[in-house]
Design an enzyme around this catalytic site. Structure first.
Site, mmCIF file in Angstrom:
data_model
loop_
_atom_site.group_PDB
_atom_site.id
_atom_site.type_symbol
_atom_site.label_atom_id
_atom_site.label_comp_id
_atom_site.label_asym_id
_atom_site.label_seq_id
_atom_site.Cartn_x
_atom_site.Cartn_y
_atom_site.Cartn_z
ATOM 1 N N TYR A 1 0.828 -1.207 0.000
ATOM 2 C CA TYR A 1 0.000 0.000 0.000
ATOM 3 C C TYR A 1 0.861 1.256 0.000
ATOM 4 C CZ TYR A 1 -4.672 -1.952 0.757
ATOM 5 O OH TYR A 1 -5.875 -2.568 0.609
ATOM 6 N N ASP B 1 -6.313 -6.975 4.050
ATOM 7 C CA ASP B 1 -7.426 -6.316 3.361
ATOM 8 C C ASP B 1 -8.348 -7.372 2.755
ATOM 9 O OD1 ASP B 1 -8.917 -4.206 2.105
ATOM 10 O OD2 ASP B 1 -7.902 -4.691 0.234
ATOM 11 N N LYS C 1 2.909 -15.565 2.336
ATOM 12 C CA LYS C 1 3.172 -16.324 1.100
ATOM 13 C C LYS C 1 4.669 -16.631 1.093
ATOM 14 C CE LYS C 1 1.714 -18.018 -2.830
ATOM 15 N NZ LYS C 1 0.750 -19.149 -2.896
ATOM 16 N N ASP D 1 -12.226 -8.933 4.388
ATOM 17 C CA ASP D 1 -13.511 -8.883 3.668
ATOM 18 C C ASP D 1 -14.144 -10.273 3.625
ATOM 19 O OD1 ASP D 1 -13.384 -6.178 3.067
ATOM 20 O OD2 ASP D 1 -13.997 -6.469 0.987
ATOM 21 N N ASP E 1 -3.195 -18.323 0.288
ATOM 22 C CA ASP E 1 -4.191 -18.992 -0.565
ATOM 23 C C ASP E 1 -4.914 -20.073 0.221
ATOM 24 O OD1 ASP E 1 -1.725 -20.296 -0.483
ATOM 25 O OD2 ASP E 1 -1.811 -21.027 -2.547
#
Ligand code: IPM
Ligand code: MG
Length: 361
Positions: A142, A245, A189, A249, A221
């Site tokens: 970001y 983020d 990851k 959600d 994942d």
């Protein structure tokens, strides 16, 4: 206690819901003998309209000087065509960085009264659902270097983390886990990204300090899959800005209660930034339709984390529970059309929902 709160109602339903949050805080103040003073400032689309800048300097100054900040929501279709640096969302990033609130606590909590709204099979969530995502908020991709080549046909965004940035947010992860089920999962990851390998190294080096916490690691994942397969395996997840983020959600959606979820963004010292998880819902703005409960519960987080007012925060949460127990619903948590029709006058608007919580307090 005297608390100075900066409010940023923002855009869309933001003003509707922040108003109810403040009314609930006032009810708490009255009952427990505290005084909450509010300074309202602009950020997001309304600030662009008024000043041309999504985050005017006066806004950030007011926030940094206050004891806590309550934000409604920013953004809407009106400003969607503006270039990146001028968009309402830029205000959020500026606030997060300017207030140095690097740890974003996003609880994904399923309210038993609303369990029917959970999109997962009932057997998967028969024991409820209560996960905390701790998202790193002021670093990573970001805020990393980004750009385009001269021809404009190639672009890059950079993920970078320092040991210090990881340490301070992982510490919040451990501390949060200690207050809950004592399980912390670092989501990354690490099979691909060097930054993720550093996250693991740092978390490993810290775990000795919290021997009661069961520390684990999971690739992002797989975590996305596990969240819908067996979400109750998680207690606290700590992860980078971007992964947090996305996963927050997903986690909020599986609770079925997006209109109910609160969040807190905290730094080392200085005021916290509190906002409901949902967006600005411009289509229902100003129509007395928005659910104010996420903002009201966000105010409870503010009392707990910024002011140490535990019994006051509990009082808000209990009041919300009792209003739900009594069957009151705003449209978003009213279920399908049959359920809605059956609700009769228990189907209420923003104002009335605020009144009910105030009365319950
Ligand atoms: C969030 C939002 C923001 C983010 C957007 C609006 C910039 O999605 O708070 O999760 O990506 O952080
Ligand atoms: Mg998001």
């Amino acid at each position: 206690m005297n608390c100075n709160i900066t409010t940023i109602p923002g855009d869309g339903i933001g003003p509707d819901i922040v108003r109810e949050g403040c009314r609930v805080l006032d009810a708490i103040g009255k009952k427990f003998g505290h005084s909450f003073a509010y300074t309202e400032v602009k950020a997001g689309g309304c600030a662009i309209d008024a000043t041309g800048d999504p985050l005017p300097k006066e806004t950030l100054d007011a926030c940094v000087k206050s004891d806590a900040v309550l934000l409604g929501a920013v953004g809407g279709p009106k400003w969607d065509t503006l270039p990146g640096a001028k968009r309402p969302e830029k205000a959020l990033l500026g606030l997060r960085a300017g207030m140095k609130v690097y740890a974003n606590l996003r609880p994904a909590l399923m309210f038993p009264q609303l369990a029917a709204a959970c999109p997962l099979k009932a057997e998967i969530v028969k024991d409820g659902l209560d996960i905390l995502i701790v998202r790193e908020l002021t670093g990573g991709i970001y805020f990393g270097d980004r750009g385009r080549n001269a021809a404009g046909d190639a672009a890059w965004d950079t993920e970078a983390y320092s040991k210090g940035e990881i340490e301070r947010v992982v510490k919040i992860g451990f501390e949060s886990a200690m207050k809950r089920q004592k399980k912390l999962c670092v989501v990354d990851k690490a099979n691909i990204l060097e930054t993720s390998r550093l996250w693991r190294e740092v978390a490993e080096s810290m775990k000795g300090k919290w021997p009661q916490v069961e520390l684990s690691y999971m690739y992002v994942d797989n975590a996305a899959m596990q969240l819908v397969r067996n979400p109750n395996q998680f207690d606290v997840i700590v992860t980078s800005n971007m992964f947090g983020d996305i996963l927050s959600d997903e986690a909020s959606q599986i609770t079925g209660s997006i209109g109910m979820l609160a969040s807190a963004s905290l730094g080392d010292s200085g005021p916290g930034l509190y906002e409901p998880i949902h967006g600005s819902a411009p289509d229902i703005a100003g129509k007395d339709l928005a659910n104010p409960l996420a903002t009201i519960l966000t105010c409870a987080m503010m009392l707990r984390f910024s002011f140490g007012l535990t019994k006051e925060a509990d009082a808000i949460e209990k009041a919300v529970e009792s209003v739900l127990d009594a069957g009151w619903r705003t449209g978003d948590i009213a279920g399908g059309s049959a359920d809605r029709a059956a609700l009769g006058d228990k189907l209420v608007g923003t104002r009335k929902m605020g009144d009910l919580v105030v009365a319950a307090i």
